[in-house]
Design an enzyme around this catalytic site. Structure first.
Site, PDB file in Angstrom:
ATOM      1  N   LYS A  80       0.763  -1.194   0.021  1.00 54.28           N
ATOM      2  CA  LYS A  80       0.113   0.220   0.035  1.00 54.28           C
ATOM      3  C   LYS A  80       0.860   1.078  -0.086  1.00 54.28           C
ATOM      4  O   LYS A  80       1.856   1.410   0.692  1.00 54.28           O
ATOM      5  CB  LYS A  80      -1.018   0.043   1.112  1.00 54.28           C
ATOM      6  CG  LYS A  80      -1.962   1.029   1.400  1.00 54.28           C
ATOM      7  CD  LYS A  80      -2.825   0.701   2.520  1.00 54.28           C
ATOM      8  CE  LYS A  80      -3.856   1.926   2.648  1.00 54.28           C
ATOM      9  NZ  LYS A  80      -4.936   1.717   3.915  1.00 54.28           N
ATOM     10  N   SER A 156      -9.832   1.761   3.191  1.00 49.02           N
ATOM     11  CA  SER A 156      -8.893   2.422   2.344  1.00 49.02           C
ATOM     12  C   SER A 156      -7.835   1.537   1.576  1.00 49.02           C
ATOM     13  O   SER A 156      -7.263   2.049   0.594  1.00 49.02           O
ATOM     14  CB  SER A 156      -8.214   3.719   3.073  1.00 49.02           C
ATOM     15  OG  SER A 156      -7.147   2.848   4.112  1.00 49.02           O
ATOM     16  N   SER A 180      -9.911  -0.715   7.425  1.00 49.69           N
ATOM     17  CA  SER A 180      -9.710  -0.510   5.962  1.00 49.69           C
ATOM     18  C   SER A 180      -8.655  -1.573   5.326  1.00 49.69           C
ATOM     19  O   SER A 180      -8.205  -1.431   4.008  1.00 49.69           O
ATOM     20  CB  SER A 180      -8.362   0.890   6.244  1.00 49.69           C
ATOM     21  OG  SER A 180      -8.856   2.015   6.078  1.00 49.69           O
TER      22      SER A 180
END
Lengths: 493, 97
Positions: A80, A156, A180
């Site tokens: 990420k 997210s 997330s």
């Protein structure tokens, strides 16, 4: 071998192939890059903000012989965009960090390298992890690979989840502050673990809410998630919140029989709970019962206050963590002719997107003089009650089971203009962060339109082994390996 | 009923070093008011005898040995700044001369 065949495999499958000498790390990377080249376009899935094939190929070609014994030798792992990889752009999908290339590796990255992994950086995300749909990325949305129409991958960590689900990744790292990792895992039909607070070092993770953030794996099955946690978990003196607690072998724990495990079923807020989600989770409970698991009702009386508590604590911490972005030491600086204060104002106003500004404002407000006790202090006290609920529940059961999200993936733009509705999609995931406990989202079905549904398994602190064990038993009982392989409809087709 | 006024949000924005005016200020005031309204439900919870939780782990005073160790080279760090005059980071003039 057809293109995408290696990319569709799990870590443990590829590991066996590498050990048997039937495939090499550069071949795996080539296949993955071909898949990314086909699907990552910004008009298609767009799981990665940027991909540099040459740098990735070089990593695979230059793996040192000493890494051969590593648990992840030659395995590509997606990262990420808020986890620092030395020399790679780590923008957090924000204009204010556009072009920022950290000069050091996060601890989890160091550990992955030591284990022989090939890093695929830059998975898309909501700006600074603020969001539940990845629509808050400053550099374009990610689309759900399982949907026939334009739907969000969740957020997210939407880029990480979409990449794993569309075989543009073997497995990935995400971060989870209020759901997330788990909510996008649920929306995309992959597994996602938020480990116990303190289990994984956050050194090198760009901070959002420091009392809640954890890094964790997104994977195609329980064994892969366990393999990744084996590598990234453990004490790190560079993170003062990292726990000096021994790391068990999660993969060895995986195959233990589920005998003598009790699953607690809480009454959960049912407002907004989709009937297909309810049916899929009820189906999963039946599977566990046929495996001889006992179920008991448990109470979590304060879970309906979790979202309100979270949006006080998380925004307060975020507003203070984001004070560092001022255009002075790194990242973006606005061209401003005025004073130092004008430069700060212009940099932050141009650099942050709308959701980041909302959270900074909310956090600054709840911490300001005259409001601190009514909001922040109150939030920290209700947090204590939520944590006690789980402490009590785990005296009666080993695992708590509930849905991961109230609905399957929603449409792009459906909730973008209504921040409160967006926040409510985290209703079942947030309490695990407030209580600091581990929670794993496991695919457990799909709605009539084929959109994946996830169930969430939660356990007492540092009991990740139990979660993997339950997930693995469920996968075996429901023939997950073949279901996963046949699950290729939608945007990734 | 709006919980916060545009004046309050404008003041909070100044504290947070964000420019906020016009339609943006109106929209943010409405959205934040709605979120704060939702958060009000906590006021009904009895927390009279409840201690606040700041961190979930029972860790305190985590210190490392006070020994010097290498850090990142200063030129590497200065190179990250959007404006530099090595070995310094450059910013708009702060002191009037």
């Amino acid at each position: 071998m057809p293109v995408g065949d290696l990319a569709s495999k799990t870590i443990h499958e590829l590991r066996h192939m590498i050990q048997a000498g039937t495939v090499s790390p550069p071949e795996i990377v080539d296949d993955l890059l071909a898949r990314i080249d086909r699907l990552n376009d910004s008009r298609r899935i767009h799981a990665y903000l940027a991909v540099d094939p040459e740098r990735i190929r070089r990593q695979a070609a230059d793996l040192p012989a000493s890494a051969r014994a590593g648990q992840l030798y030659g395995i590509p792992i997606t990262v990420k965009a808020n986890i620092c990889v030395a020399g790679e752009e780590t923008s957090c999908a924000s204009r204010i960090l556009e072009g920022f290339r950290p000069p050091y590796d996060a601890t989890v990255i160091e550990r992955l390298r030591r284990a022989g992994a090939v890093l695929i950086p830059n998975a898309n995300m909501d700006e600074f992890a603020f969001g539940s749909s990845t629509e808050n990325s400053a550099f374009g949305v990610t689309r759900n690979p399982r949907a026939q129409d334009d739907r969000v991958p969740g957020g997210s960590s939407g880029g990480s989840a979409a990449a794993v689900a569309s075989n543009m990744a073997i497995a990935a790292l995400g971060s989870d502050t209020g759901g997330s990792i788990r909510q996008p895992a649920s929306f995309c039909g992959v597994l996602g673990l938020k480990p116990t607070y303190g289990r994984v070092s956050r050194y090198g993770l760009v901070a959002f809410a420091s009392s809640l953030d954890q890094i964790g794996p997104l994977a195609k099955d329980a064994e892969d998630a366990a393999m990744l946690l084996n590598v990234i978990a453990g004490h790190d003196e560079r993170d003062s919140t990292s726990a000096p607690v021994e790391v068990p072998d999660y993969v060895a724990a995986l195959r233990r029989p589920l005998k003598d495990v009790t699953i607690g079923l809480p009454e959960i807020p049912s407002e907004g709970l989709d009937q297909h989600v309810r049916a899929a989770v009820d189906g999963a409970i039946e599977v566990f019962r046929t495996l001889g698991v006992k179920t008991v009702p448990v109470e979590l009386p304060n879970i309906d206050k979790a979202i309100a508590t979270y949006y006080i604590i998380a925004t307060a911490e975020a507003s203070s963590n984001l004070a560092r972005y001022d255009g002075v030491k790194y990242g973006f600086r606005a061209a401003s002719g005025g004073s130092l204060t004008d430069m700060y104002l212009d940099t932050r106003t141009q650099g942050f997107g709308a959701e980041a500004k909302r959270r900074i404002l909310l956090g600054t407000y709840v911490l300001s003089q005259g409001y601190y006790e009514a909001y922040y202090l109150k939030g920290m006290k209700v947090r204590t009650l939520i944590k006690q609920d789980f402490d009590d529940a785990f005296t009666a059961c080993h695992i708590v089971l509930m849905p991961t999200a109230p609905t399957p993936a929603f449409r792009l733009k459906e909730k973008l203009d209504d921040p409160l509705q967006m926040y409510l999609s985290d209703i079942y995931t947030i309490s695990a962060n407030l209580a600091g406990i581990p929670a794993l989202s496991v695919p457990c079905g799909a709605g009539p339109d084929g959109l994946p549904i996830g169930m969430q398994l939660l356990a007492a602190p540092f009991q990740e082994s139990l979660l993997f064990q339950a997930a693995h038993a469920y996968e075996q009982a429901t023939d997950w390996p073949s279901r996963r392989r046949n699950w290729r409809s939608g945007n990734a087709g | 009923m709006a919980l916060v006024t545009p004046e309050v949000i404008a003041q909070v924005a100044r504290l947070a070093r964000l420019r906020l005016e016009g339609p943006d200020l109106t929209r943010f005031t409405e959205q934040l008011s709605e979120i704060l309204q939702y958060v009000q439900r906590l006021q009904a919870v009895d927390t009279e005898r409840v201690e606040p939780t700041t961190h979930v782990l029972p860790l305190s005073n985590v210190l490392r040995k006070d020994e010097p160790r290498p850090s990142l080279p200063s030129d590497t760090v200065i190179a990250l700044a959007p404006a530099q005059r090595p070995p310094f980071v450059a910013v708009p003039k702060v002191i009037e001369t």
